[in-house]
Design a protein around this motif. Structure first.
Motif, PDB file in Angstrom:
ATOM      1  N   SER A 303      10.494 -18.539   9.836  1.00  8.94           N
ATOM      2  CA  SER A 303       9.367 -19.132   9.120  1.00  8.94           C
ATOM      3  C   SER A 303       8.294 -18.088   8.823  1.00  8.94           C
ATOM      4  N   MET A 304       8.006 -17.207   9.785  1.00  8.04           N
ATOM      5  CA  MET A 304       6.991 -16.163   9.576  1.00  8.04           C
ATOM      6  C   MET A 304       7.400 -15.211   8.457  1.00  8.04           C
ATOM      7  N   LEU A 305       8.682 -14.856   8.406  1.00 13.34           N
ATOM      8  CA  LEU A 305       9.155 -13.953   7.358  1.00 13.34           C
ATOM      9  C   LEU A 305       9.059 -14.617   5.986  1.00 13.34           C
ATOM     10  N   GLU A 306       9.288 -15.909   5.929  1.00 14.39           N
ATOM     11  CA  GLU A 306       9.150 -16.641   4.667  1.00 14.39           C
ATOM     12  C   GLU A 306       7.696 -16.627   4.205  1.00 14.39           C
ATOM     13  N   THR A 307       6.769 -16.853   5.131  1.00 12.94           N
ATOM     14  CA  THR A 307       5.344 -16.807   4.787  1.00 12.94           C
ATOM     15  C   THR A 307       4.947 -15.430   4.284  1.00 12.94           C
ATOM     16  N   LEU A 308       5.453 -14.403   4.955  1.00 14.76           N
ATOM     17  CA  LEU A 308       5.129 -13.027   4.557  1.00 14.76           C
ATOM     18  C   LEU A 308       5.484 -12.764   3.098  1.00 14.76           C
ATOM     19  N   GLN A 309       6.615 -13.288   2.669  1.00 12.86           N
ATOM     20  CA  GLN A 309       7.070 -13.025   1.304  1.00 12.86           C
ATOM     21  C   GLN A 309       6.248 -13.773   0.258  1.00 12.86           C
ATOM     22  N   GLN A 310       5.488 -14.775   0.685  1.00 13.25           N
ATOM     23  CA  GLN A 310       4.658 -15.552  -0.240  1.00 13.25           C
ATOM     24  C   GLN A 310       3.195 -15.107  -0.234  1.00 13.25           C
ATOM     25  N   PHE A 311       2.817 -14.287   0.742  1.00 10.36           N
ATOM     26  CA  PHE A 311       1.403 -13.959   0.954  1.00 10.36           C
ATOM     27  C   PHE A 311       0.913 -12.952  -0.085  1.00 10.36           C
ATOM     28  N   THR A 312      -0.154 -13.301  -0.793  1.00  8.95           N
ATOM     29  CA  THR A 312      -0.659 -12.444  -1.879  1.00  8.95           C
ATOM     30  C   THR A 312      -1.862 -11.603  -1.475  1.00  8.95           C
ATOM     31  N   GLY A 313      -2.334 -11.737  -0.232  1.00  6.45           N
ATOM     32  CA  GLY A 313      -3.496 -10.962   0.201  1.00  6.45           C
ATOM     33  C   GLY A 313      -4.792 -11.716  -0.036  1.00  6.45           C
ATOM     34  N   LEU A 314      -5.907 -11.032   0.195  1.00  4.13           N
ATOM     35  CA  LEU A 314      -7.223 -11.643   0.113  1.00  4.13           C
ATOM     36  C   LEU A 314      -8.002 -11.136  -1.088  1.00  4.13           C
ATOM     37  N   GLU A 315      -8.904 -11.970  -1.568  1.00  5.75           N
ATOM     38  CA  GLU A 315      -9.838 -11.515  -2.598  1.00  5.75           C
ATOM     39  C   GLU A 315     -10.708 -10.393  -2.031  1.00  5.75           C
ATOM     40  N   HIS A 316     -11.038  -9.432  -2.889  1.00  7.93           N
ATOM     41  CA  HIS A 316     -11.926  -8.313  -2.532  1.00  7.93           C
ATOM     42  C   HIS A 316     -11.299  -7.363  -1.523  1.00  7.93           C
ATOM     43  N   ARG A 317     -10.003  -7.454  -1.323  1.00  5.76           N
ATOM     44  CA  ARG A 317      -9.311  -6.552  -0.406  1.00  5.76           C
ATOM     45  C   ARG A 317      -8.129  -5.939  -1.153  1.00  5.76           C
ATOM     46  N   CYS A 318      -8.354  -4.768  -1.776  1.00  4.20           N
ATOM     47  CA  CYS A 318      -7.339  -4.114  -2.615  1.00  4.20           C
ATOM     48  C   CYS A 318      -6.743  -5.107  -3.605  1.00  4.20           C
ATOM     49  N   GLN A 319      -7.600  -5.899  -4.207  1.00  2.68           N
ATOM     50  CA  GLN A 319      -7.196  -6.973  -5.122  1.00  2.68           C
ATOM     51  C   GLN A 319      -7.011  -6.408  -6.539  1.00  2.68           C
ATOM     52  N   TYR A 320      -5.819  -6.580  -7.080  1.00  2.00           N
ATOM     53  CA  TYR A 320      -5.590  -6.158  -8.471  1.00  2.00           C
ATOM     54  C   TYR A 320      -6.380  -7.080  -9.394  1.00  2.00           C
ATOM     55  N   VAL A 321      -7.174  -6.482 -10.286  1.00  6.04           N
ATOM     56  CA  VAL A 321      -8.025  -7.265 -11.182  1.00  6.04           C
ATOM     57  C   VAL A 321      -7.407  -7.379 -12.562  1.00  6.04           C
ATOM     58  N   ALA A 322      -7.144  -6.226 -13.199  1.00  2.00           N
ATOM     59  CA  ALA A 322      -6.601  -6.226 -14.564  1.00  2.00           C
ATOM     60  C   ALA A 322      -6.276  -4.795 -14.946  1.00  2.00           C
ATOM     61  N   SER A 323      -5.635  -4.667 -16.092  1.00  2.00           N
ATOM     62  CA  SER A 323      -5.396  -3.354 -16.682  1.00  2.00           C
ATOM     63  C   SER A 323      -6.141  -3.289 -18.011  1.00  2.00           C
ATOM     64  N   ALA A 324      -6.862  -2.213 -18.222  1.00  2.00           N
ATOM     65  CA  ALA A 324      -7.613  -2.017 -19.471  1.00  2.00           C
ATOM     66  C   ALA A 324      -7.374  -0.603 -19.965  1.00  2.00           C
TER      67      ALA A 324
END
Length: 478
Positions: A303-324
């Protein structure tokens, strides 16, 4: 000082007066909790009109605002101090000198909590790991409460009478007034200089963090960081994490002959790193820490490994914003110390280096007494442009230059994020620019210019989106 009522009548009714110092969210939760428990409660805050005062229970009639009331503190049976208020504050120090107990909301929580506690601290990544462990527990069907320094005051979790597990993120400020936390499992994820303006030196900071181990039944340590190990030798179950191959029963990384990296437990390959949505070597350590903590409170591995594969991280923590204009923008506004920024530079830099790309790094704010020269090796390897903003911008540049920053790295004094974005457009126009990603990872507190790291990160995101609009409009005109 403003006073909502006189204290004379109340203070002499008994010896059990509980004085709450600081009326932020944690202070409000303490006041409500103690009032519900039937205690005699008083509140004092340095602000003349705390915004949360109107949410206090009506039975709390002693409200001393405009300064922390030293006389009131001397009348207390116990003082519950908010984490933002230093123990060195004159009125608080005098009360401690008079042997009046000073504790935090976390002390009240651990005394009242009847379920296992997962206690998490560290200079960096504690919010990520706390959130991930909480999600792992929830996905495994456990009624879990997640709180502490992460936003939900710990005492509020007690409202959930069906809670089976508590996962707490704890700051050094919260821990410095905690005794015998008694966690089921405790960890210090990593240690790097932070809050030295509050703790005095690295020893004081280290001692505050390590209070998390008092009374713990098991611990998780980082083999890469000796400062994460409990100081007292004991026979507690101890599980470790590392970026290297693990020994039996421990966590680490295994790299196969083709170069593929796996999360591993002993010799068992658990999950390929490319299956994770969170990227960078630091996040591979975070994933291991979550697995180790979850395992020690009985969460099922599958179950923990399944959660890991779905986890996208936190806002404001190396968060991808966009490409310009072909450049990727990352928001790491929560990177408020140099250790966090080191991890972000190394984690993202390694992604772009194989493509001969460099990072443009935005640094600055309130430096908190840190030595920014420690960033220099990481900047020299992965960064070509450093844009410096905020209150301690000049000092940061001085530290970097004194630490022999490479001549290939350009330093720009920008003061504000708006000015930084004007500079970004100038330096990336050159055909010689190697910049493939812009990283806001300030290594500093934000309070010189913002209400907090969230506001700083949101401003960065707004400027990125504004830049995209300008560039798309320009392309349409062309």
């Amino acid at each position: 000082m403003t006073t909502n009522t006189t204290t004379d009548v109340l203070l002499h009714k008994g010896s059990g007066l509980q004085v709450v110092v600081g009326l932020g969210q944690s202070g409000l939760s303490v006041a409500r909790y103690l009032a519900n428990q039937g205690y005699q409660v008083a509140v004092t805050d340095a602000q003349a009109a705390p915004s949360l005062a109107n949410q206090l229970p009506i039975e709390i009639v002693v409200r001393q605002f405009g300064a922390i009331d030293a006389e009131l503190l001397q009348q207390a049976a116990r003082i519950i101090i908010s984490p933002g208020i230093s123990l060195a504050t004159e009125a608080v120090a005098a009360a401690r000198q008079a042997n009046i107990p000073v504790v935090s909301d976390i002390q009240l929580f651990c005394e009242a909590c009847r379920v296992p506690i997962v206690a998490i601290t560290g200079s960096n990544a504690k919010s990520t790991v706390t959130t991930l462990v909480g999600q792992m527990a929830a996905d495994a069907g456990v009624n879990v409460g997640v709180g502490g320094n992460i936003g939900v005051p710990a005492l509020t979790l007690l409202d959930n009478t069906d809670m089976e597990l508590a996962v707490l993120e704890l700051s050094s400020f919260q821990l410095e007034t905690v005794t015998n936390l008694g966690a089921q499992v405790a960890t210090v994820l990593n240690m790097s200089p932070d809050h030295l303006d509050r703790h005095g030196d690295m020893l004081g900071y280290h001692q505050a963090k390590h209070r998390i181990f008092q009374g713990a039944k098991s611990v998780v340590i980082n083999r890469e960081d000796a400062l994460t190990r409990p100081l007292v030798a004991d026979n507690l179950p101890r599980v470790s994490t590392s970026i290297h191959a693990p020994d039996k029963g421990q966590y680490g990384l295994i790299t196969d002959p083709e170069g593929q990296i796996y999360l591993a437990h002993g010799t068992e390959r658990l999950l390929s790193a490319d299956k994770l949505l969170i990227k960078g070597r630091h996040n591979l350590l975070n994933a291991q820490a979550a697995l180790a903590l979850g395992g020690l409170v009985g969460l099922p591995l599958a179950s923990m490994l399944e959660t890991l594969q779905q986890f996208t991280g936190l806002e404001h923590r190396c968060q991808y914003v966009a490409s310009a204009a072909g450049i990727d923008y990352f928001n790491d506004s929560k990177g408020t110390n140099i250790g966090s920024t080191m991890a972000a530079i190394e984690g993202l830099g390694a992604v772009y280096a194989p493509k001969d790309g460099k990072l443009l790094l935005i640094l600055g704010g309130q430096g908190k007494g840190q030595q920014f020269g420690e960033l220099t090796p990481f900047i020299n390897q992965y960064v070509s442009q450093v844009l410096i903003i905020g209150e301690d911008a000049q000092q940061i540049e001085q530290h970097l230059r004194a630490a022999k920053i490479s001549d290939d790295v350009a330093l720009h004094q920008c003061q504000t994020l708006e000015a930084a974005f004007a500079t970004i457009q100038q330096v990336t126009k050159s055909s010689l620019s190697q910049v493939q990603a812009v990283l806001l990872s300030p290594a500093c507190a934000s309070f010189d210019q913002y209400s907090g790291y969230v506001a700083r990160g949101e401003h960065f995101i707004a400027l990125v989106n504004q830049l995209k609009v300008v560039q798309s409009t320009s392309l349409a005109v062309d």
